[in-house]
Design an enzyme around this catalytic site. Structure first.
Site, PDB file in Angstrom:
ATOM      1  N   TYR A 490      26.401   2.433  58.626  1.00 46.06           N
ATOM      2  CA  TYR A 490      27.587   3.139  59.121  1.00 46.06           C
ATOM      3  C   TYR A 490      28.386   2.245  60.068  1.00 46.06           C
ATOM      4  CZ  TYR A 490      30.615   6.843  60.818  1.00 46.06           C
ATOM      5  OH  TYR A 490      31.721   7.599  61.133  1.00 46.06           O
ATOM      6  N   SER A 570      32.509   7.394  54.715  1.00 48.04           N
ATOM      7  CA  SER A 570      33.516   7.498  55.764  1.00 48.04           C
ATOM      8  C   SER A 570      33.744   6.124  56.384  1.00 48.04           C
ATOM      9  CB  SER A 570      33.081   8.546  56.798  1.00 48.04           C
ATOM     10  OG  SER A 570      34.166   8.944  57.588  1.00 48.04           O
ATOM     11  N   ASP A 654      39.455  16.442  50.802  1.00 47.74           N
ATOM     12  CA  ASP A 654      39.068  15.728  52.016  1.00 47.74           C
ATOM     13  C   ASP A 654      40.313  15.518  52.876  1.00 47.74           C
ATOM     14  OD1 ASP A 654      38.102  14.119  54.008  1.00 47.74           O
ATOM     15  OD2 ASP A 654      37.035  12.752  52.677  1.00 47.74           O
ATOM     16  N   HIS A 689      35.130  16.348  52.983  1.00 45.23           N
ATOM     17  CA  HIS A 689      34.524  15.129  53.508  1.00 45.23           C
ATOM     18  C   HIS A 689      33.003  15.156  53.393  1.00 45.23           C
ATOM     19  CE1 HIS A 689      35.068  11.366  55.565  1.00 45.23           C
ATOM     20  NE2 HIS A 689      34.236  11.697  56.539  1.00 45.23           N
TER      21      HIS A 689
END
Length: 718
Positions: A490, A570, A654, A689
């Site tokens: 991430y 993301s 999203d 999302h």
């Protein structure tokens, strides 16, 4: 679900498969097609939009795909999905993966109980229900269904996304999300009759709900944007007070209406005794101002606690006018301080639980504090009294992640969960006085943890920084470079990746797969300094850390280039997109999910401008523009390069990371990809999302992700 049909205009012939039953010529196909070895792509129309940044021009040929309200974009989505699903349907073990996911996820899941008013509540999923159901019982009596979100919509795409009980538990306000959107409705019901007591509040976004007694509650939202509510910019967040029984149009703005109070994120909370209103105001996802208002005094003004956004601060509790605050101001790893509400500025703070070398996460339960420290991303929990005195260090069941310990002041028994990458979550009771733990509920999943190994390693990044990574695999695998491996990361927004069991990842492990999670910079594993080291002009550190993780896995023979996939969602989608454009030779499969991929324009959509703390913006300065341009995935796809086999995933609803990021990146890759690796985009309909995604859609999606990954690693059968 989707209907997968193979139209002649979207014919895909796969290498190694039998000849297609129908063939078409280039002249017969509409829209125009581009064939890259085995895959025939529809050619995406190019427009003539050009932007100028600091006297440098940039073409944006796929700008038209940003219009989520146009028929043309809708047609493009259908065409791409037809291409993608026609490809996926030919993977021989796709259905086998789907059935195994379905079987492994089909077990009863029960959350920790909590008490509100006369009832004890808990969440439960019987196994494959799309959404968790809220149950309750009174005084240990018969258990009944209280709220069943599975009945909110036929396809399970309307979810319950937050709830709050009034002071005496007689009323409940809960939010629903439709199609995965961040825009919510708030519904208020009488908990005794379960009847709705007034019209639903609408157009609520990024909001909590906090009651003031039983009379009303605070919530937050933006003015409804003009144009598309899924992509238009939302910039001024406001906190409202809703008095029960009145129209939403008459709700008072308590903070955020004036230019002086303009912020992108505003949250309103009430202390447990109803004495103070706490307002947190932010311009980005990191750092906040803090204000308090004495609700016991009529027409009282807000008092400023912190007047800048250079640090993060929150009120965790109060005793009368004594406030307990958690902050990283001059304490990158966080600490707990106390202050009197009459003079709450930092110069009056007194340390209660000082900063340590490990990052602090604090919860409050049973009139004590629980300091959950991260030690190399592993939980270590200590219990303190309200004087800041250590009561005990809590003996956890193993090495992993502990969550919970929260509760009301008068609770004598609290609950916490423990998990790691090979241990399904177990819920424990905790006696506040004695510190004794007991098993409350063990997972019923059909998975034998003893067959798997999870180890933490430390590797060296490009600049010499040591990075932790946890690698999980079936015990006894050979380190010969042949193991299918997913490397997950991430690296942003101060978010920490701590060990946690997933039945989805368990299916990957069962297939002989290796699952590796790198705790790269930009996250919060080592506090604010670790986060800052992966932001703005240091963002490349994040990508270098991930590249070094991949190199480590190959050097140590866990896997090889041909058997390595990179995955992230993301901000993690940006991570995968940046690494695949910088090092296309590094790995075989790229899986960017709901990614931030157009870094020159991300801040122009919905609440994207609030991410500038991590990214900066292309309009901020020439230096920042040049830096962002240098790694923006969309702008670094080059013609004539063989990129990894790529399946981009996103949702058409999203409205956090708008799907046009993924649309434009897919179009650019398809136009420039060379070699035999496929470039596909899987667009989930009526999905956002990720939060609230129905179980059925989750199973379908991961069967496709794992199938695509293994197939492009050359795995012929399972």
């Amino acid at each position: 679900m989707f209907k997968h049909t193979l139209a002649c205009a979207l014919l895909v012939a796969l290498s190694g498969c039998s000849e297609p039953t129908n063939t078409v010529t280039q002249e017969e196909v509409k829209p125009p097609m581009k064939q890259v070895n085995a895959v025939i792509y529809p050619e995406t129309k190019k427009g003539d939009v050009v932007d100028t940044y600091f006297e440098e021009t940039f073409a944006d040929p796929y700008r038209w795909l940003e219009d989520d309200m146009s028929e043309e974009t809708a047609d493009w989505v259908k065409t791409q999905n037809n291409l993608t699903f026609s490809y996926l349907e030919q993977i021989p073990y796709r259905d086998k993966l789907k059935q195994r996911l379905k079987k492994l996820m089909n077990y009863e899941k029960i959350g920790s109980p909590f008490t509100e008013g006369d009832y004890t509540y808990f969440y439960k999923n019987d196994g494959l229900q799309n959404q968790y159901v809220l149950y309750r019982s009174k005084n240990g009596g018969e258990v009944e269904v209280f709220l069943d979100p599975n009945k909110f919509s036929d396809d399970g795409t309307t979810s319950m996304s937050g709830l709050s009980f009034s002071k005496d538990g007689s009323l409940l306000a809960y939010q629903i999300s439709e199609g995965g959107s961040d825009w919510r409705k708030i519904i208020v019901i009488d908990t005794h009759t379960k009847e709705q007591v007034e019209e639903a509040l609408v157009d609520v976004k990024f909001s909590g709900i906090d009651w003031l007694g039983n009379e009303g509650f605070y919530y937050s939202s933006y003015d409804k944007p003009k144009g598309s509510e899924l992509s238009a910019k939302t910039d001024q967040h406001k906190a409202y007070y809703h008095k029960l029984g009145t129209k939403q149009s008459t709700d008072n703005v308590v903070f955020g209406e004036t230019d002086a109070q303009k912020h992108r994120y505003v949250g309103a909370d009430v202390t447990h005794d109803g004495h103070y209103l706490i307002i947190s105001a932010s311009t980005s996802t990191s750092g906040n101002k803090l204000f308090i208002k004495d609700l016991t005094k009529e027409n009282s003004e807000f008092i400023t606690v912190v007047d800048n956004t250079d640090s993060d601060i929150s009120v965790i509790d109060n005793e009368g006018s004594k406030l307990f605050l958690v902050t990283n101001l001059n304490a990158p790893n966080k600490k707990v301080v106390t202050v009197d509400a009459a003079n709450p500025t930092p110069d009056n703070w007194v340390d209660l639980i000082p900063e340590t070398k490990n990052v602090l996460n604090l919860t409050k339960g049973g009139d004590t504090f629980f300091a959950n420290y991260m030690v190399d991303a592993i939980s270590k929990v200590k219990q303190y009294n309200q004087k800041g005195e250590l009561i005990r260090e809590i003996a956890l069941p193993g090495v992993g992640t502990a969550r919970g310990f929260g509760g009301k002041k008068d609770q004598t028994t609290l609950y916490y969960s423990f998990t790691n990458y090979t241990t399904p979550g177990t819920t424990y009771t905790f006696d506040v006085s004695t510190g004794e733990s007991g098993v409350y509920l063990k997972s019923a999943i059909d998975f034998n943890s003893d067959d798997y190994t999870s180890e933490q390693v430390f590797y060296t990044s490009k600049d010499g920084t040591k990075i932790p990574m946890v690698i999980t695999y079936k015990t006894g695998i050979k380190l010969d470079g042949s193991n299918p491996t997913i490397l997950y990361g991430y690296g942003g927004f101060n978010i920490s990746l701590t060990p946690s069991f997933s039945p989805i990842n368990a299916v990957w492990l069962e297939q002989g797969g290796v699952y590796a999670v790198a705790n790269i910079r930009g996250g919060g594993e080592y506090g604010k300094d670790w986060h800052n080291a992966g932001t703005k002009l240091q963002k490349q550190n994040v990508f270098d850390d991930f590249i070094a993780a991949a190199e480590y896995l190959k050097d140590k023979k866990y896997t090889s280039k041909k058997r390595l996939a990179l995955r992230g969602g993301s901000n993690g989608g940006l991570l995968v997109g940046a690494v695949m454009t910088q090092r296309p030779d590094l790995f075989q499969v790229a899986l960017p999910a709901v990614g931030v991929l157009d870094m020159l324009r991300y801040h122009t959509f919905t609440a994207g401008a609030g991410w500038a703390y991590d990214y900066g913006t292309s309009e901020q300065s020439k230096e920042m523009f040049e830096y962002i341009k240098g790694y923006s995935p969309l702008h670094n796809v080059k013609a004539g390069v063989e990129y990894p086999a790529t399946m981009i995933t996103t949702g058409d609803h999203d409205d956090r990371v708008v799907p046009s990021h993924s649309f434009k990146f897919a179009a650019e890759l398809q136009a420039k990809q060379t070699g035999s690796n496929p470039t596909l985009i899987r667009i989930e309909t009526n999905a956002g999302h990720g939060a609230g995604t129905p179980t059925s859609k989750t199973i379908e999606q991961y069967a496709d992700i794992f199938g695509f990954t293994l197939y492009n690693m050359g795995i012929e059968s399972l």
